[in-house]
Design a protein around this motif. Structure first.
Motif, PDB file in Angstrom:
ATOM      1  N   VAL A  67      -8.789 -20.944 111.784  1.00  0.00           N
ATOM      2  CA  VAL A  67      -8.063 -20.954 112.788  1.00  0.00           C
ATOM      3  C   VAL A  67      -9.371 -21.944 114.163  1.00  0.00           C
ATOM      4  N   TRP A  68      -8.534 -22.650 114.657  1.00  0.00           N
ATOM      5  CA  TRP A  68      -9.770 -23.000 115.872  1.00  0.00           C
ATOM      6  C   TRP A  68     -10.267 -22.120 117.060  1.00  0.00           C
ATOM      7  N   GLN A  69     -11.326 -21.597 116.835  1.00  0.00           N
ATOM      8  CA  GLN A  69     -12.134 -20.712 117.599  1.00  0.00           C
ATOM      9  C   GLN A  69     -12.642 -21.503 119.193  1.00  0.00           C
ATOM     10  N   PRO A  70     -12.250 -20.934 120.019  1.00  0.00           N
ATOM     11  CA  PRO A  70     -13.339 -21.902 121.186  1.00  0.00           C
ATOM     12  C   PRO A  70     -14.203 -21.005 120.770  1.00  0.00           C
ATOM     13  N   LEU A 110     -16.983 -19.806 123.740  1.00  0.00           N
ATOM     14  CA  LEU A 110     -17.590 -18.671 124.593  1.00  0.00           C
ATOM     15  C   LEU A 110     -18.844 -18.533 125.047  1.00  0.00           C
ATOM     16  N   ALA A 111     -19.487 -18.988 125.868  1.00  0.00           N
ATOM     17  CA  ALA A 111     -20.436 -18.500 126.161  1.00  0.00           C
ATOM     18  C   ALA A 111     -21.741 -18.468 125.145  1.00  0.00           C
ATOM     19  N   PRO A 112     -21.721 -19.841 125.085  1.00  0.00           N
ATOM     20  CA  PRO A 112     -22.063 -20.536 124.000  1.00  0.00           C
ATOM     21  C   PRO A 112     -23.916 -20.156 124.715  1.00  0.00           C
ATOM     22  N   ASP A 113     -24.501 -20.449 123.955  1.00  0.00           N
ATOM     23  CA  ASP A 113     -25.950 -19.730 124.008  1.00  0.00           C
ATOM     24  C   ASP A 113     -27.639 -19.897 122.949  1.00  0.00           C
ATOM     25  N   THR A 114     -27.668 -22.040 123.576  1.00  0.00           N
ATOM     26  CA  THR A 114     -28.709 -22.654 122.803  1.00  0.00           C
ATOM     27  C   THR A 114     -29.391 -23.457 123.931  1.00  0.00           C
ATOM     28  N   VAL A 115     -30.610 -23.468 122.961  1.00  0.00           N
ATOM     29  CA  VAL A 115     -31.311 -24.482 124.057  1.00  0.00           C
ATOM     30  C   VAL A 115     -30.553 -26.251 123.139  1.00  0.00           C
ATOM     31  N   ALA A 116     -29.632 -26.063 122.160  1.00  0.00           N
ATOM     32  CA  ALA A 116     -29.055 -27.746 122.331  1.00  0.00           C
ATOM     33  C   ALA A 116     -28.084 -28.596 123.161  1.00  0.00           C
ATOM     34  N   ASP A 117     -28.397 -28.392 124.459  1.00  0.00           N
ATOM     35  CA  ASP A 117     -27.354 -28.793 125.603  1.00  0.00           C
ATOM     36  C   ASP A 117     -26.129 -29.779 125.077  1.00  0.00           C
ATOM     37  N   GLY A 118     -26.513 -30.586 123.972  1.00  0.00           N
ATOM     38  CA  GLY A 118     -25.300 -31.169 123.699  1.00  0.00           C
ATOM     39  C   GLY A 118     -24.216 -31.145 123.020  1.00  0.00           C
ATOM     40  N   LEU A 119     -24.882 -29.495 121.938  1.00  0.00           N
ATOM     41  CA  LEU A 119     -23.267 -28.963 120.990  1.00  0.00           C
ATOM     42  C   LEU A 119     -22.769 -27.483 121.680  1.00  0.00           C
ATOM     43  N   ARG A 120     -23.184 -27.156 123.513  1.00  0.00           N
ATOM     44  CA  ARG A 120     -22.451 -26.014 123.767  1.00  0.00           C
ATOM     45  C   ARG A 120     -20.844 -26.116 123.945  1.00  0.00           C
ATOM     46  N   THR A 121     -20.500 -26.892 123.885  1.00  0.00           N
ATOM     47  CA  THR A 121     -19.364 -27.475 123.728  1.00  0.00           C
ATOM     48  C   THR A 121     -18.592 -26.718 122.897  1.00  0.00           C
ATOM     49  N   SER A 122     -17.163 -26.701 123.161  1.00  0.00           N
ATOM     50  CA  SER A 122     -15.931 -25.964 122.083  1.00  0.00           C
ATOM     51  C   SER A 122     -15.442 -27.814 120.797  1.00  0.00           C
ATOM     52  N   LEU A 123     -15.179 -26.823 120.025  1.00  0.00           N
ATOM     53  CA  LEU A 123     -14.914 -27.624 119.394  1.00  0.00           C
ATOM     54  C   LEU A 123     -13.405 -29.242 119.387  1.00  0.00           C
ATOM     55  N   GLY A 124     -12.994 -29.833 119.479  1.00  0.00           N
ATOM     56  CA  GLY A 124     -11.835 -30.044 119.709  1.00  0.00           C
ATOM     57  C   GLY A 124     -10.954 -30.553 119.097  1.00  0.00           C
ATOM     58  N   GLU A 125      -9.666 -30.343 119.598  1.00  0.00           N
ATOM     59  CA  GLU A 125      -8.735 -29.892 118.201  1.00  0.00           C
ATOM     60  C   GLU A 125      -7.780 -29.843 117.249  1.00  0.00           C
ATOM     61  N   LEU A 126      -7.894 -32.068 117.611  1.00  0.00           N
ATOM     62  CA  LEU A 126      -8.174 -32.854 116.551  1.00  0.00           C
ATOM     63  C   LEU A 126      -9.162 -33.125 116.041  1.00  0.00           C
ATOM     64  N   ASN A 127      -9.978 -32.754 116.610  1.00  0.00           N
ATOM     65  CA  ASN A 127     -11.283 -33.257 115.297  1.00  0.00           C
ATOM     66  C   ASN A 127     -11.711 -31.998 114.540  1.00  0.00           C
ATOM     67  N   PHE A 128     -10.669 -31.069 115.137  1.00  0.00           N
ATOM     68  CA  PHE A 128     -10.779 -29.485 113.869  1.00  0.00           C
ATOM     69  C   PHE A 128      -9.990 -30.099 113.048  1.00  0.00           C
ATOM     70  N   ALA A 129      -8.790 -30.600 113.169  1.00  0.00           N
ATOM     71  CA  ALA A 129      -7.952 -30.928 112.445  1.00  0.00           C
ATOM     72  C   ALA A 129      -8.313 -31.576 111.420  1.00  0.00           C
ATOM     73  N   ILE A 130      -9.099 -32.366 111.555  1.00  0.00           N
ATOM     74  CA  ILE A 130      -9.758 -33.572 110.380  1.00  0.00           C
ATOM     75  C   ILE A 130     -10.809 -32.837 110.003  1.00  0.00           C
ATOM     76  N   ILE A 131     -11.910 -32.099 110.963  1.00  0.00           N
ATOM     77  CA  ILE A 131     -13.140 -31.338 109.986  1.00  0.00           C
ATOM     78  C   ILE A 131     -12.440 -30.612 108.477  1.00  0.00           C
ATOM     79  N   ARG A 132     -10.925 -29.511 109.194  1.00  0.00           N
ATOM     80  CA  ARG A 132     -10.944 -28.585 108.306  1.00  0.00           C
ATOM     81  C   ARG A 132     -10.747 -29.623 107.119  1.00  0.00           C
TER      82      ARG A 132
END
Lengths: 318, 318
Positions: free
Chosen positions: B223-226, B228-250
Motif C-alpha cells: 500500500v502506498w505510504q507517504p 512523513l517527517a523524513p530525517d536524513t542527510v540525503a536531501d534528494g531522497l526526502r520526498t514521498s514515492l510517486g504513485e505512478l512510480n509505486f505502481a511500476i516499482i511494485r
C-alpha cells in the motif's frame, strides 16, 4: 629498466603497450559552464581517475614492468611525499614484489594511507632532501631494492607520456594547446614528446605555481635552476625540475604558464563544483593559468591534464 | 508531452534517441580498493558527471523535448529544492524557452546557484508542500508555463530509464544486481522497466535512507505510504514515492535496501577518497546499503547508480 638518457616516441608507444592491462585509459570530460567562464573550449584529461588517483601510475608501472626478473628480485624503492610512492606500491604489489617507500615524517596522512593501502612498506625520515636520500640509500643497501625515481628517468617519462598518446586517440581533432602541470617534469616531458609526434600543430605548455616557478625560470634563462624554498599549496609541484626533463622541455615545450595560489584554489573549487571531480591543488594549476590569461586563449581548443586527486578531505584549502 | 499513465520500454528507447544530443552517456567506473572492502565487484554509473550534475537532466530534457511548440510557448515550471530545478532550467534554456522554478526559502545556496547558472527564474516560497504547490499554481496561471513534475510523470520516468539503457550497452555482461537510489522513484521505475527488458536476469533494487524509508514500507505493505517527517542527510531522497512510480516499482523491483545516515556519509567519503568523484549524500545510499550486507552481495557483480554530485563544499557532512 632502460638506462640510456633519451626518450623517444617509440619508447612511449612501447610503454603504452606494456602498461595497457594495468592502468586506465582515463576519460576526457568538459563543462559548458567552465567553457563559458574561460571563453575557450577546455577538455580535461582526468588522470585523477587513474589507478592510485594520479598519472604517476603510468610511469611507475612502466618502470617496474621494464625491470628484468633479476632486477625485480629485491623489490623496488623510492622516496616520495606524494603520489609516486602510492603508484609504485601499487605497481609492485601487482608484480608480487615489495615496495619500500621513504616518506618524510610530515607527509600528509592521506598519502601515507594510500601507500599502505597498496601494500607499500614505509620508512619515515626527516623532511629534508638529504635525509630522504640517505634513508633510501641505506634501505636499498639492506634490501637490494631497485630505486625507481619519481620523475627524472626515461622509463618514468615514457610512461607519463602515454597520457598524451591517449589524448591524441580520444579527440576527433588535435587541440590548439595542451597544458600539463610541471613539478619534476616527467609528465610534461613525456607528453611533449608524444604531443610533438602525434599533434605537431598543438602548442605544448607546462603550468606551475608562481611560488615554485623553477621550470619557467629555467626555460627562460636556458639554464637549469633548482627550486629553493617553494611556497605553494600545490604540494605535488614543490620539487625541482629534473635535469633530464629540463633538456626535453627546453627542446619541446612552447611555454611555461604560472598561477598564484589563490587562483589555483579557485580553479580547484571550480572543477569540484562544476565537473564533480575531486582534484588536488597541483591538478588545478593548468586551469588556473588558462583562466588568468583570457585574451591569450580566447576561442582556442585547450586540453588540460588534471594530474591527480589525492587530497586530505579534512584539510581542504577553502 | 505524453499524458497516459504508462511507461513502456519503447518509450525509454524513444527518450534515449530524443535526448542523445543533450545529455552525456556517463562513464562506468570502478575501484579495486572498494571491491576489496565490499567483497563483490561494484561498477558505478556516474550520473554525478551528467549535465547539471545529476541524472535529472535525462528526464527534464525528455519532458521538454516531448512538448509540442504550442505547449512550449509559455515556458516550463516546477517546484524543486534540488536537482530537477537545475536540470529543467538547463533543458529550457537550450530550447530557448523560460523556466520558472519555485524553491523553498531554505533551499541550499548551491542548488539556488545552479538554477541561476542555467538561466532559471526563481520564485521563493515557504518550505511547505502546500506553499510550493500554491506558488507553482499562481505562477503557471500568470505565465502560461507548463508544469514539468520532478518524478511522477511518464516522460520523466522514461528519461531517467535511459541510464539503464546505457548500462546494458556499456557492460560486457549484465550485472547480478542493479541498485539505484529511490526518493520520488522516477530513476528506479525507469531503470526497472529498461532493466527488465534488457537484463532480465538482473535483480533490480532501490536504496533509500532509513530515515526516509517510505518506498520500503510501501513495497512491503503493498500500500502506498507517504513519507512523513523524513530525517536524513540525503536531501534528494526526502520526498514521498510517486504513485505512478509505486505502481511500476511494485511490479518490477526486487527489493528496497536501506542505509543509516552514518553509513551514507561513510560511503560518500569512500567514493570521494577512492574514486575521486564528488557525489552528494543521496548518491551514496546504494553503496552504503550494499556495504551493510556483505554476505548478501558476496562475489556478486553489482552496478550502483551514483545519482548526482550537487553538494555544498562549505557544508560537508564530515
Amino acid at each position: 629498466m632502460t638506462d640510456t638518457m633519451t626518450v623517444t616516441f617509440e619508447q612511449i608507444e612501447q610503454a603504452a603497450a606494456r602498461i595497457a592491462d594495468y592502468v586506465h585509459c582515463t576519460p576526457i570530460l568538459g563543462s559548458e559552464l567552465i567553457d563559458r567562464a574561460a571563453g575557450c573550449e577546455i577538455r580535461f584529461k582526468c588522470e585523477n581517475l587513474q589507478k592510485a588517483g594520479a598519472f604517476k601510475a603510468r610511469g611507475a608501472h612502466n618502470a617496474v614492468l621494464s625491470l628484468s626478473p633479476g632486477q625485480r628480485r629485491g623489490g623496488v624503492a623510492t622516496h616520495s611525499s606524494g603520489n609516486h610512492g602510492a603508484a609504485l606500491a601499487l605497481a609492485a604489489s601487482r608484480m608480487g614484489i615489495s615496495a619500500n617507500i621513504v616518506m618524510p615524517d610530515n607527509a600528509p596522512a592521506v598519502k601515507v594511507d594510500a601507500v599502505r593501502a597498496y601494500g607499500g612498506q614505509i620508512t619515515f625520515c626527516e623532511a629534508t632532501q638529504a635525509a630522504r636520500e640517505e634513508a633510501l640509500r641505506v634501505l636499498c643497501d639492506r634490501t637490494g631494492a631497485r630505486f625507481i625515481p619519481p620523475y627524472d628517468h626515461p622509463d618514468v617519462i615514457a610512461g607519463q607520456g602515454t597520457a598524451a598518446l591517449e589524448i591524441a586517440a580520444q579527440l576527433r581533432a588535435p587541440p590548439d594547446v595542451l597544458v600539463t602541470p610541471v613539478g619534476g617534469g616527467g609528465l610534461l616531458a613525456g607528453c611533449a614528446i608524444a604531443g610533438r609526434a602525434l599533434m605537431p600543430d598543438t602548442q605544448i605548455m607546462g603550468a606551475e605555481p608562481a611560488g615554485a616557478d623553477d621550470a619557467r625560470r629555467s626555460l627562460r634563462s636556458g639554464v637549469w635552476q633548482p627550486q629553493l624554498a617553494p611556497d605553494t599549496v600545490a604540494d605535488g609541484l614543490r620539487t625541482s625540475l629534473g635535469e633530464l626533463n629540463f633538456a626535453i622541455i627546453r627542446r619541446e615545450v612552447d611555454d611555461i604558464l604560472c598561477a598564484e595560489d589563490a587562483a589555483i584554489i579557485e580553479a580547484m573549487r571550480l572543477v569540484w563544483t562544476r565537473m564533480k571531480l575531486v582534484i588536488e591543488p597541483s591538478a588545478a594549476v593548468g586551469l588556473a593559468a588558462v583562466l588568468a590569461q583570457p585574451a591569450r586563449f580566447a576561442g582556442k581548443r585547450v586540453v588540460i591534464v588534471l594530474s591527480g586527486g589525492n587530497v586530505d578531505l579534512d584539510r581542504l584549502p577553502w
